[in-house]
Design an enzyme around this catalytic site. Structure first.
Site, PDB file in Angstrom:
ATOM      1  N   HIS A  97      46.656  47.602   0.902  1.00 43.89           N
ATOM      2  CA  HIS A  97      48.100  47.791   0.762  1.00 43.89           C
ATOM      3  C   HIS A  97      48.720  48.386   2.020  1.00 43.89           C
ATOM      4  O   HIS A  97      49.921  48.235   2.246  1.00 43.89           O
ATOM      5  CB  HIS A  97      48.395  48.655  -0.454  1.00 43.89           C
ATOM      6  CG  HIS A  97      48.264  47.919  -1.743  1.00 43.89           C
ATOM      7  ND1 HIS A  97      49.114  48.118  -2.812  1.00 43.89           N
ATOM      8  CD2 HIS A  97      47.400  46.954  -2.133  1.00 43.89           C
ATOM      9  CE1 HIS A  97      48.761  47.322  -3.806  1.00 43.89           C
ATOM     10  NE2 HIS A  97      47.722  46.599  -3.416  1.00 43.89           N
ATOM     11  N   HIS A 265      39.204  41.395  -5.241  1.00 42.04           N
ATOM     12  CA  HIS A 265      39.018  41.606  -6.677  1.00 42.04           C
ATOM     13  C   HIS A 265      37.559  41.536  -7.105  1.00 42.04           C
ATOM     14  O   HIS A 265      37.270  41.589  -8.302  1.00 42.04           O
ATOM     15  CB  HIS A 265      39.853  40.582  -7.451  1.00 42.04           C
ATOM     16  CG  HIS A 265      41.325  40.793  -7.319  1.00 42.04           C
ATOM     17  ND1 HIS A 265      42.256  39.914  -7.835  1.00 42.04           N
ATOM     18  CD2 HIS A 265      42.029  41.789  -6.726  1.00 42.04           C
ATOM     19  CE1 HIS A 265      43.472  40.353  -7.562  1.00 42.04           C
ATOM     20  NE2 HIS A 265      43.352  41.494  -6.890  1.00 42.04           N
TER      21      HIS A 265
END
EC number: 1.11.1.21
Length: 727
Positions: A97, A265
């Site tokens: 992020h 993920h």
């Protein structure tokens, strides 16, 4: 053209606080705000003026730092316990992020300045609970001090998280220097609320689903796409469209996109096992006693397995603390259906999953939970192109790991700049095309050789203004945001730059042909990149001499010449200038005013307001306007480096009359005759109080020499902006 507004949609809708629309000045909303040109002033930094981050970083024992980070991954803290006793997923999300805000259109965002510590990023909904990740890293930051920036530490933590879970990373480079205040130049969208849907007023979408430039995220407060689906409505095919656009605007192709989504993920989990309404305010809105923490649940436990972040709940893979190919195994081998998380968010869960494929509970190893997928994950299953790539990765785990680590390196280093800025022992030896490689140039000419070149330049049939224009056009592509572009490499002679409208290809060809002839006739080893800059410098020295001033423009040799082969044409397309106030040029009539676009260009070039002003004044009298227009050329002696622009702009013997949105007539007050024409860029220098003060300074009878000196200093700054070897 936008027919409803009669003006073109600017490809760089910067919106970067260039007008005084904030609370700091509500009385004059149209006043040009110059603050973006002075952000990150040295007064905001607590570091010593002579602090050198490169030297400090190189004192680190990087292997020890890396081991400290690996050790931290399994040192679970009671105030924010690690899922499965491992912080890897959290640290990867932190790094992701931090880097994932990068966008190619203006090069802003990204990890290279540690901006995630400040608003608005530290309080975005998508960055929920990353404040905890930074606090977990604080003991390491405290230990190594200024030798390890937050920006470098965050990315290195992501790398070490992967390595601690079994993945060999492609590499790591330090060199990210922290800023100390928020980056107010970055436009994150026009919405007035977090997570506003596309049908909301001030939406970032138009047409069918066209995302405004330069934005990459689909909503205010998100890094990428909505995990629940477009506007929170699950539909993998529609989400695939958003994913493709978002990742393309981060410089990623389809294969890199699938690799990053799957690799990100493969580890960690989503958190939505609780009531989101019980969460407190984000960090910037927290109480004093919260000490910078946000999203606190002061009513219930709210940590560990009871934490709420995205609202989705569950892990993506069977083994969320180890690198493997389990993501594709679950995604491709099971059918999935939509379910609601405990927090009420849409997520996908497998149908009839085998117990052995279920991950154990993050806190209770005696329990197993359903894995989950977001709508973006399901897009990799249902979109035909993504599905093909996913199946290839599933069949070839080694290939998947290689593509992922390379894509991760690109994601986390894209805005760091050229390889010459990289620091540390883990820099990959391989040269990558997205690094915009330029061959090293060790050739250095002596004074007599430079004198011969200068004489040949002035004796050529190319005008001084044409040499100045070419040098400027070569250098103006530099963006301080991601350190791309600039004069080094001489890519102005290569595609796509050689055919850009703003570079006036016919005139450019003429100048480059003349310079190549000079280079050949003198049998000079000077690079074309250096020669282009030297020619511009020589022309400026000549213009100063005409003004009665003998000066030598500082010239730093050492630029190399890039080749077409190591130039990614598609990647360079985003650097194409569509406006240049310094050359009084707009490609079209945009909704954003010419003076706001000028600030956009100036800020990307890292210019101060004073430098911007003096450069415009000099460029006008030197006759460097696009296509030879005379707008703003307030002098009767074009080609002489005089302060005439400022003298005549501030002369009250003239009046100013608008003729169109971007054209003004300057009339003699007494006779009423037309004296000059001007654009908004010209007149804003006299209209804005701060800029006018600079103009008055340079218009003074005693400032003629000062003007020339300041113009040359600003010019050299532009020419050397990408010369990181000079720092």
């Amino acid at each position: 053209m936008n027919s409803s507004q009669g003006k073109g949609v600017c490809p760089v809708m910067h919106g970067a606080n260039t007008t005084q629309q904030s609370k700091q000045n509500q009385w004059w909303p149209k006043s040009l705000n110059l603050d973006i040109l002075h952000q990150h002033d040295t007064k905001t930094s607590p570091l010593a003026k002579d602090f050198n981050y490169k030297q400090a970083f190189n004192t680190l024992d990087l292997e020890t730092v890396k081991q400290d980070l690996k050790d931290l991954m399994t040192q679970s803290q009671s105030w924010w316990p690690a899922d499965w006793g491992h912080y890897g997923g959290l640290m990867i999300r932190l790094a992701w992020h931090s880097a994932g805000t990068y966008r190619i259109a203006d090069g802003r965002g990204g990890a290279s300045r540690g901006s995630q510590r400040f608003a608005p990023l530290n309080s975005w909904p998508d960055n929920g609970n990353l404040d905890k990740a930074r606090r977990l890293l604080w003991p390491i930051k405290k230990r190594y001090g200024d030798a390890l920036s937050w920006a470098d530490l965050i990315i290195l933590a992501g790398n070490m998280a992967y390595e601690s879970m079994g993945l060999k990373m492609f590499g790591f480079a330090g060199g990210r220097e922290d800023v100390w205040t928020p980056e107010i130049d970055t436009y994150w969208g026009a919405e007035k609320e977090w997570l506003a849907t596309s049908d909301t007023e001030n939406s970032r979408y138009s047409g069918e689903r066209d995302l405004d430039n330069p934005l990459a995220a689909v909503m205010m407060g998100l890094i990428y796409v909505n995990p629940e689906g477009v506007d929170g409505k699950p539909d993998p095919i529609k989400t695939a469209h958003d994913v493709r656009i978002t990742f393309a605007r981060m410089a990623m192709n389809d294969e890199e996109t699938v690799a990053l989504a799957a690799g990100g993920h493969t580890v960690g989990k989503c958190h939505g096992n609780g009531d989101a309404s019980q969460l407190g305010a984000e960090p910037e809105a927290g109480e004093l006693e919260d000490q910078g923490f946000g999203w606190l649940n002061k009513q219930q436990r709210g940590i560990g397995a009871d934490a709420v972040t995205s609202g989705l709940e569950g892990a993506w893979t069977t083994n969320p603390t180890q690198w493997d190919n389990g993501y594709f195994h679950l995604l491709l081998n099971y059918d999935w259906w939509m379910q609601k998380s405990p927090a009420g968010a849409w997520q996908w869960e497998p149908v009839n999953i085998k117990p052995e494929d279920m991950p154990v509970d993050a806190e209770d190893p005696t329990k197993r939970q359903n894995p989950i997928m977001t709508d973006a994950d399901m897009a990799l299953k249902f979109d035909p192109q993504y599905r093909k790539i996913a199946e290839k990765f599933y069949q070839d785990p080694a290939y998947f790991a290689d593509v992922f680590t390379r894509a991760w390196f690109k994601l986390t280093h894209r805005d760091l700049g050229p390889k010459t800025r990289y620091l540390g022992a883990d820099i990959p030896a391989e040269e990558l095309i997205w690094q915009d490689p330029i061959p090293l140039n060790s050739n250095r000419l002596d004074a007599s050789e430079l004198t011969s070149l200068k004489q040949a330049i002035l004796a050529s049939d190319v005008s001084p203004s044409e040499f100045i224009i070419t040098a400027w056009d070569s250098a103006r592509t530099y963006r301080g945001s991601d350190r791309r572009g600039g004069a080094n490499g001489a890519r102005i002679q290569l595609a796509p730059q050689s055919s850009w409208q703003g570079n006036e290809p016919e005139q450019l060809t003429k100048v480059l042909t003349a310079l190549r002839q000079i280079q050949s006739q003198l049998n000079s080893s000077i690079s074309m990149a250096d020669l282009i800059v030297l020619a511009g410098n020589t022309a400026i020295e000549h213009a100063a001499q005409l003004a009665g001033c003998q000066v030598e423009v500082p010239f730093a040799q050492g630029r190399g010449d890039a080749s077409q082969e190591n130039t990614d044409e598609h990647s360079f397309e985003v650097l194409e200038p569509l406006h240049d106030g310094f050359r009084n040029w707009l490609k079209a009539d945009y909704r954003v005013s010419a003076e706001e676009l000028l600030l956009e260009r100036s800020q990307l070039m890292q210019l101060t307001a004073a430098e911007m002003t003096v450069l415009i004044g000099g460029m006008r009298v030197l006759g460097t306007n696009y296509a030879g227009t005379e707008h703003g050329v307030f002098t009767d002696n074009i080609g002489v480096l005089s302060n005439d622009f400022f003298v005549n702009l501030t002369d009250m013997n003239y009046s100013w009359q608008p003729k169109s949105d971007n054209l003004y007539h300057i009339l003699d007050r007494e006779s009423g005759k037309l004296k000059w024409t001007a654009t908004r860029v010209d007149l804003v220098l006299g209209s804005n109080a701060i800029l006018r003060s600079y103009c008055e300074h340079y218009a003074q009878d005693t400032s003629k020499q000062k003007f020339i000196n300041d113009f040359i200093n600003a010019w050299v700054k532009v020419m050397n902006a990408d010369r990181f070897d000079l720092a």
